[in-house]
Write a protein that holds these residues in place. Structure first.
Motif, short mmCIF file in Angstrom:
data_model
loop_
_atom_site.label_atom_id
_atom_site.label_comp_id
_atom_site.label_asym_id
_atom_site.label_seq_id
_atom_site.Cartn_x
_atom_site.Cartn_y
_atom_site.Cartn_z
N PRO A 4 -10.46 -6.25 0.41
CA PRO A 4 -10.26 -5.96 1.84
C PRO A 4 -8.93 -5.23 2.06
CG PRO A 4 -10.89 -8.26 1.50
CD PRO A 4 -10.61 -7.69 0.15
N GLU A 5 -8.97 -4.19 2.84
CA GLU A 5 -7.75 -3.43 3.10
C GLU A 5 -6.87 -4.18 4.08
OE1 GLU A 5 -8.14 0.54 4.28
OE2 GLU A 5 -9.16 1.21 2.48
N PRO A 6 -5.59 -4.29 3.76
CA PRO A 6 -4.66 -4.90 4.72
C PRO A 6 -4.44 -3.96 5.89
CG PRO A 6 -3.45 -4.01 2.87
CD PRO A 6 -4.90 -3.85 2.53
N VAL A 7 -4.15 -4.50 7.03
CA VAL A 7 -3.85 -3.69 8.21
C VAL A 7 -2.33 -3.65 8.37
CG1 VAL A 7 -4.09 -3.45 10.70
CG2 VAL A 7 -6.02 -4.25 9.33
N ILE A 8 -1.77 -2.44 8.34
CA ILE A 8 -0.33 -2.28 8.54
C ILE A 8 -0.09 -2.15 10.04
CG2 ILE A 8 1.71 -0.95 7.93
CD1 ILE A 8 0.30 -2.11 5.53
N ASP A 9 0.64 -3.07 10.63
CA ASP A 9 0.91 -2.98 12.06
C ASP A 9 1.86 -1.83 12.35
OD1 ASP A 9 3.87 -4.30 12.68
OD2 ASP A 9 2.95 -5.05 10.85
N GLY A 10 1.83 -1.36 13.59
CA GLY A 10 2.57 -0.17 13.97
C GLY A 10 4.07 -0.27 13.74
N SER B 258 5.98 3.08 -0.26
CA SER B 258 5.28 1.82 -0.41
C SER B 258 5.63 0.94 0.78
CB SER B 258 5.68 1.13 -1.71
OG SER B 258 5.04 -0.12 -1.85
N VAL B 259 4.62 0.36 1.43
CA VAL B 259 4.87 -0.49 2.59
C VAL B 259 4.06 -1.77 2.44
CG1 VAL B 259 3.08 0.72 3.89
CG2 VAL B 259 4.75 -0.67 5.10
N HIS B 260 4.67 -2.85 2.84
CA HIS B 260 4.00 -4.16 2.75
C HIS B 260 3.61 -4.62 4.15
CE1 HIS B 260 2.83 -8.08 1.43
NE2 HIS B 260 3.30 -7.87 0.21
N PRO B 261 2.33 -4.93 4.35
CA PRO B 261 1.91 -5.44 5.67
C PRO B 261 2.44 -6.85 5.90
CG PRO B 261 0.12 -5.64 4.10
CD PRO B 261 1.21 -4.90 3.39
N VAL C 91 0.84 -1.19 0.00
CA VAL C 91 0.00 0.00 0.00
C VAL C 91 0.88 1.24 0.00
CG1 VAL C 91 -1.89 -1.14 1.21
CG2 VAL C 91 -0.15 0.05 2.52
N GLN C 92 0.32 2.33 -0.48
CA GLN C 92 1.01 3.61 -0.47
C GLN C 92 0.62 4.38 0.79
OE1 GLN C 92 3.28 4.92 -2.86
NE2 GLN C 92 3.27 2.77 -3.50
N ILE C 93 1.62 4.99 1.44
CA ILE C 93 1.36 5.79 2.64
C ILE C 93 1.99 7.17 2.48
CG2 ILE C 93 1.20 3.83 4.22
CD1 ILE C 93 4.10 4.41 5.05
N ALA C 94 1.40 8.15 3.16
CA ALA C 94 1.96 9.49 3.19
C ALA C 94 2.77 9.64 4.48
CB ALA C 94 0.85 10.53 3.14
#
Length: 353
Positions: free
Chosen positions: A185-191, A85-88, A54-57
């Motif tokens: 379904p949106e993946p959840v990126i852990d902290g 870009s980050v992968h959960p 997913v793309q994050i700001a």
């Protein structure tokens, strides 16, 4: 841990998790061997290709170490906004259409694949519980089932049992059906993953310095004297990085306490970021000096190289309760300072006649 070891560990952990469910479907067993099931690309916040990225700001704010008026000293002087870009660790992957799953189950092919791993009873009921109301989508050739999945290589921790727990909790949700035109379904990126990705996305400015003495047109300092050094401009002593992905936000804080100086032909003593030289400050002293023991005459362009580094200790916290530290980050640059020698002539006094 070597890549080969991690792959092996992924397989072991996954097998343990699925063993607790009594029945291991052949399709999932293929996944453990590295053979993906399903085809096509996903939609929504899952990137093309179905890999779950997913793309994050990401935003960063820098607090200056400078006290020379240029950066304010302890004041936020600059900011940065980037995307990354980050992968959960866990996400949903596109599987098969509603029609394909219905045919797979009703043709008894699903039971055959599951039965390969043991002669368990209740296989059909288990499969149907994994795909609830599957027959409702038997004529749908455009909607897709999405399966939950986790991968050790995206896990930021080192505890296999914690990963196993995460894997078991997420995959126990089972596949979900997404009609055509609706978002996957949106993946959840852990902290912890979000914090690491946010930190990796930003660029930390390198340090800049001022010095005194600064004599003549060449602005040279002098051999054998205490040369005051201090941080200037946007040299950060603290960096705060924030990012949000879905319901999770993470904040990364990096702090530094001093400059590290490595001059050629000299010795540095630096326990802080330095204090700009003034007549008033001269009486107070400084926490960062270089004593040069040779002029710059033998260097190219007659200037002495000085390596300047700043090391940051990094911690993070996130709204999902994750907290911890990241590896120390060090910025490094090389600047130059002209160094001159002062020659004196000693004249022996003579007695007056």
């Amino acid at each position: 841990m070597k890549h080969k070891d991690r792959v092996t560990l992924t397989v072991i952990v996954a097998l343990l998790v699925f063993a607790s469910a009594v029945i291991v479907p052949n399709a999932w067993a293929q996944r453990l061997k590295g053979t993906p099931t399903g085809s096509g690309s996903s939609s929504g916040s899952v990137s093309a290709g179905g890999d779950g990225s997913v793309q994050i700001a990401v935003s960063a704010e820098y607090v200056s170490a400078a006290a020379d008026g240029a950066g304010g000293g302890g004041v936020s002087v600059s900011a940065q906004s980037v995307t990354a870009s980050v992968h959960p660790v866990c996400w949903y992957e596109q599987d098969r259409t509603g029609a394909e799953v219905a045919e797979w189950i009703d043709s008894n092919q699903a039971e055959k694949e599951y039965s390969v791993h043991g002669n368990w009873g209740g296989i059909r009921s288990y499969i149907e519980s994994e795909y609830p109301d599957y027959d409702s989508y038997a004529d749908d050739t455009e909607g897709y089932w999405y399966k939950p999945w986790c991968d050790w290589k995206y896990y930021n921790g080192d505890d296999p049992m914690e990963y196993q727990k995460l894997f078991a909790e997420f995959t126990s949700n089972g596949p979900v059906y997404v009609p055509a035109g609706q978002a996957a379904p949106e993946p959840v990126i852990d902290g912890a993953t979000l914090a690491r990705a946010a930190w990796d996305a930003v660029t930390i400015p390198t340090a800049t310095i001022g010095y005194n003495p600064s004599v003549g047109q060449s602005r040279a300092t002098v051999v054998g004297m205490d040369t005051w050094i201090w941080a200037t401009g946007d040299t950060p002593k603290e960096v705060r990085v924030t990012a949000t992905a879905g319901p999770v936000s993470a904040t990364v804080t990096a702090t530094a306490s001093r400059l590290t100086l490595q001059p050629k032909d000299g010795t540095a003593t630096c326990t802080g970021f330095g204090i700009p030289w003034t007549e008033d400050n001269d009486r107070l002293g400084t926490d960062c000096v270089i004593v040069f023991d040779r002029s710059s005459a033998h260097f190219k362009d007659s200037v002495t190289p000085v390596d300047v580094k700043v090391s940051y200790a990094i911690t993070y916290s996130a709204t999902d309760g994750a907290a911890g530290s990241l590896n120390t980050h060090t910025t490094s640059t090389t600047t130059t300072i002209p160094v001159a020698e002062i020659q004196t002539i000693i004249v022996r006094p003579t007695d007056e006649p």
